[in-house]
Structures are given as C-alpha cells and as structure tokens.
Design a protein around this motif. Structure first.
Motif, PDB file in Angstrom:
ATOM      1  N   ALA A   7       0.760  -0.854  -0.006  1.00  0.00           N
ATOM      2  CA  ALA A   7      -0.127  -0.055  -0.035  1.00  0.00           C
ATOM      3  C   ALA A   7       0.881   1.444  -0.018  1.00  0.00           C
ATOM      4  CB  ALA A   7      -0.986  -0.203   1.337  1.00  0.00           C
ATOM      5  N   ILE A   8       1.953   1.432   0.691  1.00  0.00           N
ATOM      6  CA  ILE A   8       2.631   2.313   0.843  1.00  0.00           C
ATOM      7  C   ILE A   8       3.518   2.450  -0.518  1.00  0.00           C
ATOM      8  CG2 ILE A   8       5.158   3.219   1.926  1.00  0.00           C
ATOM      9  CD1 ILE A   8       4.258   1.817   4.324  1.00  0.00           C
ATOM     10  N   LEU A   9       3.982   1.474  -1.119  1.00  0.00           N
ATOM     11  CA  LEU A   9       4.540   1.534  -2.350  1.00  0.00           C
ATOM     12  C   LEU A   9       3.631   2.233  -3.662  1.00  0.00           C
ATOM     13  CD1 LEU A   9       7.067   0.867  -4.017  1.00  0.00           C
ATOM     14  CD2 LEU A   9       6.042  -1.372  -4.710  1.00  0.00           C
ATOM     15  N   LEU A  37      -6.197   3.161  -0.758  1.00  0.00           N
ATOM     16  CA  LEU A  37      -7.179   2.738  -0.212  1.00  0.00           C
ATOM     17  C   LEU A  37      -7.938   1.490  -0.715  1.00  0.00           C
ATOM     18  CD1 LEU A  37      -9.100   6.196   0.720  1.00  0.00           C
ATOM     19  CD2 LEU A  37      -7.702   4.655   2.351  1.00  0.00           C
ATOM     20  N   LEU A  38      -7.985   1.461  -2.122  1.00  0.00           N
ATOM     21  CA  LEU A  38      -8.426   0.303  -2.733  1.00  0.00           C
ATOM     22  C   LEU A  38      -7.450  -0.841  -2.576  1.00  0.00           C
ATOM     23  CD1 LEU A  38      -9.558   1.936  -6.377  1.00  0.00           C
ATOM     24  CD2 LEU A  38     -11.014   0.907  -4.479  1.00  0.00           C
ATOM     25  N   SER A  39      -6.338  -0.697  -2.540  1.00  0.00           N
ATOM     26  CA  SER A  39      -5.350  -1.787  -2.237  1.00  0.00           C
ATOM     27  C   SER A  39      -5.596  -2.582  -0.975  1.00  0.00           C
ATOM     28  CB  SER A  39      -3.704  -1.220  -2.490  1.00  0.00           C
ATOM     29  OG  SER A  39      -3.386  -0.366  -1.642  1.00  0.00           O
ATOM     30  N   GLN A  40      -6.047  -1.625   0.031  1.00  0.00           N
ATOM     31  CA  GLN A  40      -6.357  -2.244   1.313  1.00  0.00           C
ATOM     32  C   GLN A  40      -7.799  -2.691   1.339  1.00  0.00           C
ATOM     33  OE1 GLN A  40      -4.150   0.343   4.294  1.00  0.00           O
ATOM     34  NE2 GLN A  40      -4.595   1.738   2.851  1.00  0.00           N
ATOM     35  N   GLY A  41      -8.548  -2.621   0.323  1.00  0.00           N
ATOM     36  CA  GLY A  41      -9.749  -2.948   0.636  1.00  0.00           C
ATOM     37  C   GLY A  41     -10.649  -2.240   1.475  1.00  0.00           C
ATOM     38  N   LEU A  42     -10.282  -1.117   1.605  1.00  0.00           N
ATOM     39  CA  LEU A  42     -10.864   0.159   2.545  1.00  0.00           C
ATOM     40  C   LEU A  42     -12.001   0.766   1.646  1.00  0.00           C
ATOM     41  CD1 LEU A  42      -8.324   1.718   4.451  1.00  0.00           C
ATOM     42  CD2 LEU A  42      -9.723  -0.063   5.265  1.00  0.00           C
ATOM     43  N   LEU A  44     -14.463   3.499  -0.362  1.00  0.00           N
ATOM     44  CA  LEU A  44     -14.090   4.827  -0.731  1.00  0.00           C
ATOM     45  C   LEU A  44     -14.753   6.140  -0.146  1.00  0.00           C
ATOM     46  CD1 LEU A  44     -13.799   4.133  -4.509  1.00  0.00           C
ATOM     47  CD2 LEU A  44     -12.115   4.372  -2.981  1.00  0.00           C
ATOM     48  N   THR A  45     -15.818   5.552   0.715  1.00  0.00           N
ATOM     49  CA  THR A  45     -16.309   6.767   1.661  1.00  0.00           C
ATOM     50  C   THR A  45     -15.429   7.392   2.344  1.00  0.00           C
ATOM     51  OG1 THR A  45     -17.018   4.891   3.115  1.00  0.00           O
ATOM     52  CG2 THR A  45     -18.791   5.642   1.501  1.00  0.00           C
ATOM     53  N   THR A  46     -14.247   6.774   2.639  1.00  0.00           N
ATOM     54  CA  THR A  46     -13.293   7.220   3.613  1.00  0.00           C
ATOM     55  C   THR A  46     -12.885   8.522   2.908  1.00  0.00           C
ATOM     56  OG1 THR A  46     -12.542   5.104   4.488  1.00  0.00           O
ATOM     57  CG2 THR A  46     -10.887   6.855   4.625  1.00  0.00           C
ATOM     58  N   ILE A  47     -12.632   8.712   1.552  1.00  0.00           N
ATOM     59  CA  ILE A  47     -12.314   9.869   0.783  1.00  0.00           C
ATOM     60  C   ILE A  47     -13.027  11.072   1.267  1.00  0.00           C
ATOM     61  CG2 ILE A  47     -11.828  10.920  -1.396  1.00  0.00           C
ATOM     62  CD1 ILE A  47     -10.973   8.121  -2.412  1.00  0.00           C
ATOM     63  N   CYS A  48     -14.304  10.851   1.198  1.00  0.00           N
ATOM     64  CA  CYS A  48     -15.114  11.995   1.416  1.00  0.00           C
ATOM     65  C   CYS A  48     -15.212  12.432   2.815  1.00  0.00           C
ATOM     66  CB  CYS A  48     -16.618  11.534   0.901  1.00  0.00           C
ATOM     67  SG  CYS A  48     -17.079  11.115  -0.618  1.00  0.00           S
ATOM     68  N   GLN A  49     -15.092  11.455   3.686  1.00  0.00           N
ATOM     69  CA  GLN A  49     -15.079  11.792   5.204  1.00  0.00           C
ATOM     70  C   GLN A  49     -13.807  12.336   5.490  1.00  0.00           C
ATOM     71  OE1 GLN A  49     -15.094   7.761   6.837  1.00  0.00           O
ATOM     72  NE2 GLN A  49     -17.203   7.584   6.613  1.00  0.00           N
ATOM     73  N   GLN A  50     -12.634  11.934   4.873  1.00  0.00           N
ATOM     74  CA  GLN A  50     -11.273  12.836   5.186  1.00  0.00           C
ATOM     75  C   GLN A  50     -11.117  13.973   4.625  1.00  0.00           C
ATOM     76  OE1 GLN A  50      -9.204  11.882   7.421  1.00  0.00           O
ATOM     77  NE2 GLN A  50     -10.546  10.216   7.947  1.00  0.00           N
TER      78      GLN A  50
END
Length: 430
Positions: A7-9, A37-42, A44-50
């Motif tokens: 994910a870092i890479l 975020l997609l690579s970690q399976g999180l 995408l609503t996290t984007i809007c929240q952040q």
C-alpha cells in the motif's frame, strides 16, 4: 511484501509518477490516495469523510480571510504608495531601484502574504521602471521574484496558518512574530547581493535621502501598514484569534481601499472577491485532498518509518538538519507550497524536534525552503509569473537569479543553526 508495504509503494509511486506526468497536484494527491485505499480494501467513503474533515476547522477559516485581505489591499492602490515609501527609505543607495524593490516587497508582503501576488502586483510596476532607468531586464526580474519571498515570512501569512494546522498545537501568533526577523534578514541579504551587483554594473542611484519626504510617505502609507498591526497585535495580545483578526482585517481593508485610498469602487470589489474565490478554491481543494493523503500516511505509519530511515543514516544533528532542508528544497522543485506543508509537516517535524529544532523554528525553515522552491524550475510558480510579467525568457531569469539563490541559502543556513533568529520575538512576547 506485506499488504502494508504494498500500500505504501502504491501510494508513493503513483503520486511521484503523476507529479512527473504533470497532473494537477490536487488530482495526483487524491488519485494516489484512492489507489492506496483500494489496495487495502477500504471503502471509498473514507475519501469523502477525510476531505470534509480536512477543511472543517475554525482555524482554517483564517485562510480565506487573509487571502481576501491581500486581494483587496493589492487592488486598492496600495502598491504605488508602498513603492513611494520604500523609495523614500532606500532609493538614495547605489542600485536604488533594486533596494526599493526589496523593501517594497517587505512592506507589501505584510499585506498580501503571497509571493505570487507580490510579483504580479509590484513587478508590473517596478520592472518597467527599473528597465527605463538602465537596469538589465533579467536582473530586475530576478530581484522582483526573490524579494517576493519575504511576503511568505512577514505576517500575516496564510501559509503560516496552514503550517500551524498541520503541526498541531503551534501558536499562530508565535509564528507571526517569528517571521519578522527572518524576513528582515532575507531582505538585508538580498540588498547586499543587489548592492554588489549594482556597484559592479554601475547601476544608478536615486534621489538624495530626505527625512521630510520619508515622513510624508509614511503618513500616506500608514493606513495600509496599519492592517498588519491590527492582525499581529490582535493575535499576539490575545484580543483576537487568528480567524477573528483576519475577519477584522478584511473589513478594515475594504474601508481603506474604497473610502480612504479610493483605489476600488464597488464594482471593483466584486471583481476582487471573484479573484479571491478562484484562489481560495485552489487552496481548499489542495487542503482537502492532502487530508486524505495524510490519513493514508498516518494509518500506514509512514512518518515513523521515514523518521527511522532518516535517523538511521546518521545521528549527527547537523547532517540531519541539512538533510531536512535538502528534502524540502527538492520537494519545492516539483510541488507547490501548500501541499508540501500539508504532506511533509507530519513526516519531517518529528525528526526536526528530535534533533532539538523548535516547531516554530522549523515552520520558518519550511516556509523559506518552499519559497526558494517557488523560484526553481520545473514547477516554480513565481518564476513563471516573473518571466511572464517582464517578458524575459525563463532561462535568462534563472541565470540572473543564481546570486540571489546563494543569498537565500545563506539565510536558510542561519535560520537552521541559529534558532534565536526565529525565536527571539516569540520568546520576548511569550
């Protein structure tokens, strides 16, 4: 490779690739965060929240107010009055118009807080004046763009507010106070460089010094300079928060520009507000998307990993301080100022404090590093503006700016290794 390492890479490589492909910085930050975020399976609503969380801050409200204040003052006939005041102060010296340019930038920077606004506003007046008086056009442009960086250090600067927000717990008032002496030191350094070049090229002097003329120009310019006094004294004295002082300064700037100097009518005020919205939209998009990037960095523990990697190279605090400056200078060559502050502060500030650099001192170092970055290709916004205003090819401007780069780096080294330069005034008024 672990999922975290992958994910870092993905985050860093995709970001760097998009930067070199000349993606707009906001898109590069947002897309690389999305891939991470997609690579970690999180979700995408996290984007809007952040994004919402990144710009949902009372302190951040100071930024649009300071930008509006700078736009109103810059369009309200202030530039000519500050140039006249600077001419009364230092125009009598060898290379007088170069000295006027530098001192006028110090005054104007305290009003606009923007190197780009300084270059566009003062440069359009001073560069033709300097050329008409016998100065080389590339030298005139170099003086204008380098002196514009004083405005980043002299309060009120919205970049200081962004740094304070990114650093967490850093006083905006202390940052404002910390910028005065470094800004003056930068001005003196540039004046010394200009004086040496002016003597060598036999550039002309201005009129003889007149105390009466200085007093007259100071009285005329007082209303403009008082805006800075309102902000800094209000914040440092505890009468206002940074946001409240910025709001008061906007009202004051409107009154001065429309009713006292009469450089703006009400139609002009609406046009200026339109320009403010354009500038503010860019800044807020950068802040909101950088918030997502910062979230990814934090959850992946990148600041800790970076700190361990850098400190692992050496335990010499001098080398580490130089390395921090080098990282910021390199970032300045490829990124704009606001995203560098937002992204690099959480990573580099812990390293700086671990070797004894005060967060306020590091903030001033970061802002000057970013200022130098604004003058360096390939993404130097102020370099491009200066070249466009003067109609001088960028290659010639860069060559003429080389001696002034040296002056700015000397000041940067002094700020890095003599903390009292930045901390004297904050400690005095603490």
């Amino acid at each position: 490779m672990s999922q975290e390492g992958m994910a870092i890479l993905i985050l860093l490589v995709s970001f760097i690739v998009m930067i070199f492909l000349r993606f707009p910085i906001a898109y590069a930050v947002a897309l690389s965060s999305m891939f991470c975020l997609l690579s970690q399976g999180l979700p995408l609503t996290t984007i809007c929240q952040q994004m919402v969380k990144g710009i949902s801050s009372f302190s951040l409200m100071a930024v649009p107010f300071f930008i509006t204040m700078g736009c109103l003052m810059g369009s309200g006939g202030i530039s000519e009055k500050l140039i006249a005041l600077a001419n009364a102060c230092v125009g009598w010296m060898s290379g007088g118009m170069a000295m006027v340019n530098i001192v006028a930038s110090y005054f104007f920077g305290g009003i606009s807080g923007s190197a780009a606004a300084d270059t566009a506003s003062l440069g359009s007046i001073l560069i033709p004046m300097m050329v008409d008086q016998g100065y080389d056009d590339d030298f005139s442009t170099a003086v204008t763009i380098t002196s514009s960086c004083e405005g980043l250090l002299v309060p009120p600067s919205h970049n200081m507010v962004i740094y304070a927000m990114s650093a967490g717990g850093v006083s905006v008032g202390s940052l404002f106070l910390a910028g005065y002496v470094p800004g003056a030191l930068l001005a003196i350094s540039l004046m010394v460089g200009s004086y040496i070049i002016s003597k060598k090229r036999k550039y002309p002097k201005g009129d003889k010094f007149s105390l009466k003329n200085l007093g007259k120009q100071f009285l005329i310019s007082f209303w403009a300079l008082a805006a800075v006094i309102i902000v800094v004294v209000g914040v440092v004295g505890g009468w206002f928060t940074a946001t409240e002082s910025a709001a008061v300064a906007v009202i004051y700037s409107l009154i001065v520009s429309v009713f006292i100097y009469k450089g703006l009518n009400w139609k002009g005020v609406w046009e200026v507000l339109g320009q403010c919205v354009d500038t503010l939209s860019i800044v807020l998009i950068l802040i909101s998307t950088s918030s997502i990037f910062g979230y990814c960095l934090t959850t992946l523990h990148v600041p800790d990993l970076a700190a361990k990697a850098i400190i692992g190279l050496t335990d010499n605090p001098i080398i580490l301080a130089l390395l921090l400056n080098l990282i910021l200078l390199v970032l300045g060559c490829i990124m704009d100022m606001a995203p560098i502050i937002l992204i690099a502060t959480p990573i580099l500030l812990p390293i700086a404090t671990s070797i004894g650099i005060d967060p306020i001192q590091f903030g001033i170092m970061m802002i000057l590093n970013c200022g130098i970055g604004l003058l360096t290709p390939p993404v130097g916004a102020v370099l491009f503006i200066g070249s466009a205003v003067s109609k001088v090819k960028m290659e010639r401007v860069v060559k003429a700016t080389l001696p002034f780069y040296a002056c700015m780096v000397i000041v940067l080294m002094l700020l890095t290794f003599i903390p009292e330069i930045s901390l004297f005034l904050p400690n005095l008024f603490k």
